[in-house]
Each structure stands twice: as C-alpha cells, then as structure tokens.
Write a protein that holds these residues in place. Structure first.
Motif, PDB file in Angstrom:
ATOM      1  N   TYR A  88       0.833  -1.203   0.000  1.00  0.00           N
ATOM      2  CA  TYR A  88       0.000   0.000   0.000  1.00  0.00           C
ATOM      3  C   TYR A  88       0.867   1.252   0.000  1.00  0.00           C
ATOM      4  N   ILE A  89       0.249   2.354  -0.415  1.00  0.00           N
ATOM      5  CA  ILE A  89       0.853   3.671  -0.275  1.00  0.00           C
ATOM      6  C   ILE A  89      -0.282   4.634   0.042  1.00  0.00           C
ATOM      7  N   SER A  90      -0.050   5.519   0.990  1.00  0.00           N
ATOM      8  CA  SER A  90      -1.105   6.409   1.474  1.00  0.00           C
ATOM      9  C   SER A  90      -0.877   7.831   0.984  1.00  0.00           C
ATOM     10  N   ILE A  91      -1.962   8.483   0.583  1.00  0.00           N
ATOM     11  CA  ILE A  91      -1.908   9.884   0.215  1.00  0.00           C
ATOM     12  C   ILE A  91      -2.554  10.708   1.321  1.00  0.00           C
ATOM     13  N   CYS A  92      -1.957  11.829   1.659  1.00  0.00           N
ATOM     14  CA  CYS A  92      -2.446  12.630   2.778  1.00  0.00           C
ATOM     15  C   CYS A  92      -2.196  14.110   2.501  1.00  0.00           C
ATOM     16  N   ARG A  93      -2.770  14.944   3.348  1.00  0.00           N
ATOM     17  CA  ARG A  93      -2.543  16.395   3.346  1.00  0.00           C
ATOM     18  C   ARG A  93      -2.872  17.057   2.007  1.00  0.00           C
ATOM     19  N   ILE A  94      -4.095  16.855   1.542  1.00  0.00           N
ATOM     20  CA  ILE A  94      -4.563  17.562   0.351  1.00  0.00           C
ATOM     21  C   ILE A  94      -4.789  19.025   0.731  1.00  0.00           C
ATOM     22  N   PRO A  95      -4.179  19.977   0.026  1.00  0.00           N
ATOM     23  CA  PRO A  95      -4.349  21.397   0.385  1.00  0.00           C
ATOM     24  C   PRO A  95      -5.780  21.878   0.174  1.00  0.00           C
ATOM     25  N   PRO A 100     -12.208  18.766  -1.130  1.00  0.00           N
ATOM     26  CA  PRO A 100     -13.639  18.962  -1.369  1.00  0.00           C
ATOM     27  C   PRO A 100     -14.119  20.332  -0.891  1.00  0.00           C
ATOM     28  N   GLY A 101     -14.857  21.016  -1.745  1.00  0.00           N
ATOM     29  CA  GLY A 101     -15.291  22.376  -1.453  1.00  0.00           C
ATOM     30  C   GLY A 101     -14.355  23.431  -2.009  1.00  0.00           C
ATOM     31  N   GLY A 102     -13.123  23.031  -2.367  1.00  0.00           N
ATOM     32  CA  GLY A 102     -12.147  23.959  -2.933  1.00  0.00           C
ATOM     33  C   GLY A 102     -12.348  24.132  -4.427  1.00  0.00           C
ATOM     34  N   CYS A 103     -11.802  25.207  -4.955  1.00  0.00           N
ATOM     35  CA  CYS A 103     -12.020  25.539  -6.366  1.00  0.00           C
ATOM     36  C   CYS A 103     -11.365  24.542  -7.315  1.00  0.00           C
ATOM     37  N   ASP A 104     -10.361  23.784  -6.843  1.00  0.00           N
ATOM     38  CA  ASP A 104      -9.634  22.858  -7.717  1.00  0.00           C
ATOM     39  C   ASP A 104      -9.974  21.393  -7.458  1.00  0.00           C
ATOM     40  N   PHE A 105     -11.079  21.126  -6.749  1.00  0.00           N
ATOM     41  CA  PHE A 105     -11.361  19.732  -6.392  1.00  0.00           C
ATOM     42  C   PHE A 105     -11.637  18.867  -7.621  1.00  0.00           C
ATOM     43  N   ARG A 106     -12.260  19.416  -8.651  1.00  0.00           N
ATOM     44  CA  ARG A 106     -12.493  18.618  -9.859  1.00  0.00           C
ATOM     45  C   ARG A 106     -11.175  18.151 -10.464  1.00  0.00           C
ATOM     46  N   GLU A 107     -10.181  19.009 -10.433  1.00  0.00           N
ATOM     47  CA  GLU A 107      -8.858  18.617 -10.919  1.00  0.00           C
ATOM     48  C   GLU A 107      -8.262  17.533 -10.023  1.00  0.00           C
ATOM     49  N   THR A 108      -8.516  17.627  -8.719  1.00  0.00           N
ATOM     50  CA  THR A 108      -8.043  16.604  -7.788  1.00  0.00           C
ATOM     51  C   THR A 108      -8.619  15.243  -8.125  1.00  0.00           C
ATOM     52  N   VAL A 109      -9.897  15.204  -8.453  1.00  0.00           N
ATOM     53  CA  VAL A 109     -10.548  13.939  -8.793  1.00  0.00           C
ATOM     54  C   VAL A 109      -9.867  13.296 -10.001  1.00  0.00           C
ATOM     55  N   VAL A 110      -9.596  14.093 -11.010  1.00  0.00           N
ATOM     56  CA  VAL A 110      -8.910  13.578 -12.201  1.00  0.00           C
ATOM     57  C   VAL A 110      -7.531  13.049 -11.826  1.00  0.00           C
TER      58      VAL A 110
END
Length: 280
Positions: A88-95, A100-110
C-alpha cells in the motif's frame, strides 16, 4: 475469517527516526510488531530501508506521502515506494484549494484517478488516511472524506479508517466502516482521553502538548488505554475483513515512547485473542 496482523506508524518516534531511522526499525522489531508505516524516507535510500526492515523481521506496510509530493513527481514516488516492498501507499494532506469544497477539487478527482491507476500498475494500492478535518462539516449532506472516496473506484482507492480521528472530527466510525467495508484493509486504532467532547483537526494542532481546559484536558493514549470502545466495534471492524490493525499513537508525554508502543501492541494482540476466541 483471517486474523489481522499488527503494525505501527513511525509517527510517534519520528524525531528519533530523523536521527537514526535504522535504530528505530530495530526497536520496533524488538517490540514484536509485524510491520511499520513510514512517514517519508528520512533521507535514506529505499533499498537500505527495506534491508533494515528485513533484518528486523518487519514488513514495510506503506509510506504516507503528502498530496503535493505526488503532484510534483508521481512516477518517482511510486517507483521508490515500490522498492520498499509495500503493498500500500497512502496519500495525505490535500491542500484546501484541492480539497472537497475547494475551487480545484475537480482537478483533484482527475489526478487521484490517474494516480490510483499508476499505483495499481506498480503492484500497490493507493489509500486515503483520514484525520479529524475530514469529518468536520458537510458538503451536500456528506462528510468531506466521502467526496474523495466516492470520486474514485473502490478497487483503485482504499479507505484507511483512523477510528480515533474520525471521532475527533465529529464523524461516525460505524457508518464509515459499513459504507466502505470492502475498502478497509488497514484500520488504525487510534485512542485518546478527554474529559468532554473535543474536536481536533490533526495532531499538529497541539504540537507535542496535552490539551488544556479548552480541549477538556485532551491527550493521546496507547491503543486500549483511552475512551475509544474498540471491543464494542469489533463486529463492524471485522466485517471489513481487514488485513492489518495499526496501533496508531500520536503523542507520548513522559518520554516512554517505545514502552507505550509496546502497550498498544499487547492490547491489540489481546483484543484479537478475545475476538477470535469468542468465535471458537
């Protein structure tokens, strides 16, 4: 039902690891853990870290990597972590802007979908490890973390529920365990004590201090020594068919770090003995 194995993060002893990671790994092996979770390579070559783990008879369960590090060089992050032999590898600390709720969340999903595919091709599974802030407030009737997990197929992005942090954020761990029961292969058993209801975003909010009156005298405690009712949750926890329990402990205040890690491991071993014994 297969019995989960027991791991611990390096987080509690991260300052010692900055000075002597290999010494920390030896200590964790002597404490009887099956594996450990990293929080970076501490300037060491991944090949050397894997050798040290093997010498201590430990597996490297995963590394926790900040979102921005993945964004900067995902191929290198995945390559070096694959060398560790992790599953496994974990991702954390999304700015905030990418959360979610941020202006760039759609880009995050991609990005998360692409990253999860890359991770899978390298023989690992990407995991999202929650903190308290992941449960603070609702967006369209859902916790923020639900928007992250629901945006990526379950076979690509696992949920690594930290039960203590879920509670500290105001979330319902039983709801999350049920909703994502097929995605919870690593479960963090974080414990704490407080004299009243308290909310915390992350361990960094208090630094290395206990909480004062405004935090109802909050303190982190070894697994099984706080107020989280793990025995009462075991049916829901085990319904996820987890492969690993992580005895997560974010703060020790008396210089007894390794002894408290041992206490967490022994408690978790006994919790598993009780559960599996009751099934006989």
């Amino acid at each position: 039902m297969k019995r989960p194995r027991i791991a611990t993060p390096i987080f509690l002893v991260r300052h010692q690891a900055e000075k002597d990671l290999f010494g920390v790994i030896r200590q964790l092996g002597q404490l009887g853990f099956d594996a450990f979770e990293m929080g970076g390579l501490y300037g060491n070559a991944p090949e050397k870290v894997r050798e040290a783990a093997a010498a201590a008879r430990l597996e490297i369960l995963m590394d926790h990597v900040p979102y921005d590090a993945f964004r900067e060089n995902p191929e290198e992050i995945i390559r070096t972590r694959a060398i560790l032999g992790s599953k496994y590898i974990s991702i954390c600390r999304i700015p905030a802007n990418a959360y979610p709720g941020g202006c760039d969340f759609r880009e995050t999903v991609v990005f998360l979908n692409r990253l999860a595919e890359q991770t899978k091709k390298a023989g690992m599974t990407l995991q999202y490890h929650n903190h308290g802030f992941d449960y603070m407030g609702h967006i369209d009737g859902k916790y923020p973390i639900e928007h992250i997990l629901d945006a990526v197929p379950g076979e690509l992005l696992g949920h690594m529920p930290d039960i203590g942090w879920c509670m500290l954020g105001g979330g319902d761990p039983l709801y999350m365990l049920e909703k994502y029961r097929d995605r919870c292969k690593v479960i963090h058993l974080k414990d704490y004590y407080a004299e009243g209801p308290v909310r915390l975003k992350t361990a960094h909010e208090l630094g290395s201090r206990r909480g004062g009156p405004e935090y109802f005298n909050f303190e982190f405690r070894p697994t099984g020594y706080g107020i989280v009712n793990f025995p009462g949750m075991m049916n829901q926890i085990m319904a996820c068919e987890p492969e690993w329990f992580t005895t997560d402990h974010d703060g020790s205040y008396c210089g007894n770090d390794y002894n408290e890690l041992r206490m967490s491991r022994v408690y978790t071993e006994n919790l598993l003995n009780l559960h599996f014994g009751s099934m006989a």
